[in-house]
Design a protein around this motif. Structure first.
Motif, PDB file in Angstrom:
ATOM      1  N   VAL A   1       0.871  -1.266  -0.011  1.00  0.00           N
ATOM      2  CA  VAL A   1       0.082  -0.004   0.044  1.00  0.00           C
ATOM      3  C   VAL A   1       0.997   1.104  -0.074  1.00  0.00           C
ATOM      4  N   VAL A   2       0.441   2.224  -0.956  1.00  0.00           N
ATOM      5  CA  VAL A   2       1.278   3.406  -0.722  1.00  0.00           C
ATOM      6  C   VAL A   2       0.332   4.514   0.013  1.00  0.00           C
ATOM      7  N   ASP A   3       1.060   5.031   0.754  1.00  0.00           N
ATOM      8  CA  ASP A   3       0.435   6.183   1.693  1.00  0.00           C
ATOM      9  C   ASP A   3       0.656   7.605   1.261  1.00  0.00           C
ATOM     10  N   VAL A   4      -0.390   8.006   0.450  1.00  0.00           N
ATOM     11  CA  VAL A   4       0.181   9.442  -0.079  1.00  0.00           C
ATOM     12  C   VAL A   4      -0.176  10.640   0.802  1.00  0.00           C
ATOM     13  N   GLY A   5       1.020  11.442   1.005  1.00  0.00           N
ATOM     14  CA  GLY A   5       0.806  12.600   1.895  1.00  0.00           C
ATOM     15  C   GLY A   5       0.879  12.022   3.447  1.00  0.00           C
ATOM     16  N   CYS A   6       2.095  11.101   3.581  1.00  0.00           N
ATOM     17  CA  CYS A   6       2.274  10.430   4.905  1.00  0.00           C
ATOM     18  C   CYS A   6       2.649  11.350   5.950  1.00  0.00           C
ATOM     19  N   GLY A   7       2.978  12.447   5.988  1.00  0.00           N
ATOM     20  CA  GLY A   7       3.565  13.392   7.096  1.00  0.00           C
ATOM     21  C   GLY A   7       4.646  12.589   7.684  1.00  0.00           C
TER      22      GLY A   7
ATOM     23  N   PHE B   1      -3.513   4.554  -0.431  1.00  0.00           N
ATOM     24  CA  PHE B   1      -4.282   4.850   0.774  1.00  0.00           C
ATOM     25  C   PHE B   1      -4.036   6.838   0.705  1.00  0.00           C
ATOM     26  N   ILE B   2      -5.010   7.464   0.913  1.00  0.00           N
ATOM     27  CA  ILE B   2      -4.965   8.866   0.940  1.00  0.00           C
ATOM     28  C   ILE B   2      -5.836   9.506   1.918  1.00  0.00           C
TER      29      ILE B   2
ATOM     30  N   THR C   1       7.978  -0.916   6.495  1.00  0.00           N
ATOM     31  CA  THR C   1       7.654   0.393   5.952  1.00  0.00           C
ATOM     32  C   THR C   1       9.100   1.056   5.352  1.00  0.00           C
ATOM     33  N   SER C   2       8.600   1.959   4.354  1.00  0.00           N
ATOM     34  CA  SER C   2       9.660   2.700   3.775  1.00  0.00           C
ATOM     35  C   SER C   2       9.068   4.085   3.247  1.00  0.00           C
ATOM     36  N   PHE C   3       9.889   5.165   3.025  1.00  0.00           N
ATOM     37  CA  PHE C   3       9.435   6.468   2.755  1.00  0.00           C
ATOM     38  C   PHE C   3      10.293   7.056   1.614  1.00  0.00           C
ATOM     39  N   ALA C   4       9.577   7.951   0.789  1.00  0.00           N
ATOM     40  CA  ALA C   4      10.194   8.659  -0.266  1.00  0.00           C
ATOM     41  C   ALA C   4       9.782  10.186  -0.485  1.00  0.00           C
ATOM     42  N   VAL C   5      10.490  10.993  -0.949  1.00  0.00           N
ATOM     43  CA  VAL C   5      10.042  12.274  -1.381  1.00  0.00           C
ATOM     44  C   VAL C   5       9.176  12.289  -2.887  1.00  0.00           C
ATOM     45  N   CYS C   6       7.881  12.550  -2.849  1.00  0.00           N
ATOM     46  CA  CYS C   6       7.477  12.444  -4.183  1.00  0.00           C
ATOM     47  C   CYS C   6       5.993  13.615  -4.120  1.00  0.00           C
ATOM     48  N   ASP C   7       6.130  14.380  -5.180  1.00  0.00           N
ATOM     49  CA  ASP C   7       4.805  15.152  -5.369  1.00  0.00           C
ATOM     50  C   ASP C   7       4.110  14.255  -6.260  1.00  0.00           C
ATOM     51  N   MET C   8       2.753  13.796  -5.797  1.00  0.00           N
ATOM     52  CA  MET C   8       2.006  13.140  -6.706  1.00  0.00           C
ATOM     53  C   MET C   8       1.272  13.836  -7.464  1.00  0.00           C
ATOM     54  N   THR C   9       1.318  15.284  -7.505  1.00  0.00           N
ATOM     55  CA  THR C   9       0.619  16.041  -8.643  1.00  0.00           C
ATOM     56  C   THR C   9       1.633  15.964 -10.031  1.00  0.00           C
ATOM     57  N   ALA C  10       3.022  15.824  -9.821  1.00  0.00           N
ATOM     58  CA  ALA C  10       3.871  16.054 -10.658  1.00  0.00           C
ATOM     59  C   ALA C  10       3.984  15.061 -11.933  1.00  0.00           C
ATOM     60  N   PRO C  11       4.307  15.377 -13.152  1.00  0.00           N
ATOM     61  CA  PRO C  11       4.194  14.351 -14.406  1.00  0.00           C
ATOM     62  C   PRO C  11       4.971  12.994 -14.139  1.00  0.00           C
ATOM     63  N   ASP C  12       6.177  13.222 -13.403  1.00  0.00           N
ATOM     64  CA  ASP C  12       6.928  11.856 -13.196  1.00  0.00           C
ATOM     65  C   ASP C  12       6.606  11.044 -12.067  1.00  0.00           C
ATOM     66  N   ALA C  13       5.414  11.324 -11.421  1.00  0.00           N
ATOM     67  CA  ALA C  13       5.184  10.962 -10.005  1.00  0.00           C
ATOM     68  C   ALA C  13       5.107   9.467 -10.019  1.00  0.00           C
ATOM     69  N   ALA C  14       4.442   8.608 -11.085  1.00  0.00           N
ATOM     70  CA  ALA C  14       4.281   7.249 -11.167  1.00  0.00           C
ATOM     71  C   ALA C  14       5.522   6.528 -11.198  1.00  0.00           C
ATOM     72  N   GLY C  15       6.506   7.070 -11.855  1.00  0.00           N
ATOM     73  CA  GLY C  15       7.961   6.683 -11.986  1.00  0.00           C
ATOM     74  C   GLY C  15       8.506   6.790 -10.762  1.00  0.00           C
ATOM     75  N   THR C  16       8.439   7.795  -9.908  1.00  0.00           N
ATOM     76  CA  THR C  16       8.851   7.836  -8.677  1.00  0.00           C
ATOM     77  C   THR C  16       8.524   6.657  -7.627  1.00  0.00           C
ATOM     78  N   VAL C  17       7.413   6.429  -7.788  1.00  0.00           N
ATOM     79  CA  VAL C  17       6.516   5.545  -6.828  1.00  0.00           C
ATOM     80  C   VAL C  17       7.175   4.151  -7.416  1.00  0.00           C
ATOM     81  N   ALA C  18       6.976   3.722  -8.529  1.00  0.00           N
ATOM     82  CA  ALA C  18       7.741   2.576  -8.945  1.00  0.00           C
ATOM     83  C   ALA C  18       9.111   2.425  -8.441  1.00  0.00           C
ATOM     84  N   THR C  19      10.037   3.384  -8.526  1.00  0.00           N
ATOM     85  CA  THR C  19      11.207   3.389  -8.110  1.00  0.00           C
ATOM     86  C   THR C  19      11.446   3.061  -6.641  1.00  0.00           C
ATOM     87  N   ALA C  20      10.599   3.696  -5.823  1.00  0.00           N
ATOM     88  CA  ALA C  20      10.834   3.565  -4.538  1.00  0.00           C
ATOM     89  C   ALA C  20       9.992   2.355  -4.012  1.00  0.00           C
TER      90      ALA C  20
END
Length: 269
Positions: free
Chosen positions: A71-77, A147-148, A115-134
Motif C-alpha cells: 500500500v502506498v500512503d500518499v501524503g504520509c507526513g 491510501f490517501i 515500511t519505507s518512505f520517499a519524497v514525491c509530489d504526486m501531482t508532478a508528471p513523473d510521480a508514477a515513475g518515482t513511486v515505482a522506483t521507491a
C-alpha cells in the motif's frame, strides 16, 4: 444570536496568524514539518490523533483492497498511518512532497522493516515513475494499493485531477484507491471554532497549523466526481468518515471532523 456571532470575533486574530504562512504551498509544508515547535518532539501534529482508532474504523472498508499488494500512503507526513497500514499489508510506502516530513517519518519508523518512505509530489508528471522506483527499492515490483487521508482537501481542482491521473499506473488492474478527506461544511471560522478556537484561546496544534499552512477546503462526493471521473474510475463504495485530530477540546479524547470516504478502482479499457 449573540453567542452564535461571538465566534466571528476570532476573525482579526485568524487573519493575523494566517498572514505569516508562506504563500508557496511546498515551502509552507516543508517549513511546518521542519519546525519542532509546530510538530512537537513526539509528533504532536494537529491531524495525528496518536491512536489507531480512526484506521480501525476503516478496516472493514479496506477489506475491499487486495491484501497481497503493498500500500502506498500518499501524503504520509510523519508516517503515523504508514506504520499502522504496515500491520495490514505486506509493505507500506509513505510518500510526501516535504523532505522534512519524510525525514521525520523515517526517524519515527526506525527499526520497522515493513515500511519505507520517499519524497514525491504526486501531482508532478513523473510521480508514477518515482513511486515505482521507491517500491522496487523496497523489494516490490508491479501494482499497489493507495491510501490517501487528508490530502485532496488541500489541493485545488487541477492538483486533484493530476494526482488522480498519476494514481492509475500505480494501481494498475489489481490495486484500489481508498481516500478519506475532511468534509466540514462551513466557513473557516466555523471550522476552527469546531476545533476549540475562541477569541481568547486557540489550541496550540491548531494555532501552528493556522500560522504555517494554506487554508484547507473540503472534499466530498461532488469533488470526488470531478477528480475521479466515471470515464476513468469505478466507484466501489463511499460514505461518511470521521477524521480524528489531536485532543483539542477535551484532553482525554480525540476531536472529530466530519469527513468523506471512497474506494475506487481504475476502469479498464
Amino acid at each position: 444570536m449573540f453567542s452564535g456571532l461571538r465566534k466571528y470575533l476570532l476573525v482579526p486574530r485568524l487573519i493575523r496568524l494566517s498572514s505569516s504562512a508562506p504563500k508557496d504551498a511546498s515551502t509552507a509544508w516543508d517549513k511546518y514539518w521542519g519546525d519542532v515547535r509546530s510538530t512537537g518532539a513526539g509528533g504532536d501534529v494537529l491531524w495525528d490523533s496518536g491512536s489507531d482508532h480512526e484506521l480501525n474504523g476503516y478496516l472493514p472498508i479496506l477489506a475491499q483492497l487486495d491484501p497481497a499488494l503493498p500500500v502506498v500512503d500518499v501524503g504520509c507526513g510523519n508516517g503515523s498511518f504508514t506504520r499502522l497500514l504496515a500491520r495490514h499489508f505486506p509493505h507500506a510506502l509513505g510518500l510526501d512532497y516535504s523532505a522534512n516530513a519524510v525525514e521525520r517519518a523515517r526517524q519515527e519508523s526506525a527499526g520497522m522493516t515493513t515500511t519505507s518512505f520517499a519524497v514525491c509530489d504526486m501531482t508532478a508528471p513523473d510521480a508514477a515513475g518515482t513511486v515505482a522506483t521507491a517500491l522496487e527499492a523496497a523489494g516490490w515490483k508491479g501494482e499497489a494499493n493507495v491510501f490517501i487521508r487528508g490530502v485532496l482537501h488541500v489541493l485545488d481542482r487541477e492538483g486533484r485531477a493530476a494526482l488522480a491521473e498519476n494514481l492509475r499506473p500505480v494501481i494498475g488492474s489489481r490495486g484500489s484507491v481508498f481516500l478519506a478527506e475532511t468534509n466540514f461544511r462551513g466557513t473557516p471560522v466555523d471550522y476552527v471554532s469546531h476545533l476549540g478556537a475562541t477569541r481568547n484561546s486557540i489550541p496550540e496544534p491548531l494555532e501552528w497549523a493556522i500560522r504555517g499552512l494554506p487554508m484547507p477546503g473540503h472534499f466530498g462526493a461532488p469533488q470526488r466526481t470531478k477528480a475521479f471521473p466515471a470515464a476513468n474510475w469505478d466507484l466501489l463504495s463511499e460514505g461518511e468518515a470521521h477524521i480524528e485530530t489531536r485532543p483539542l477540546t477535551n484532553p482525554h479524547s480525540s476531536d472529530v471532523i466530519p469527513g468523506y470516504y471512497a474506494v475506487l478502482r481504475a476502469r479498464q479499457a
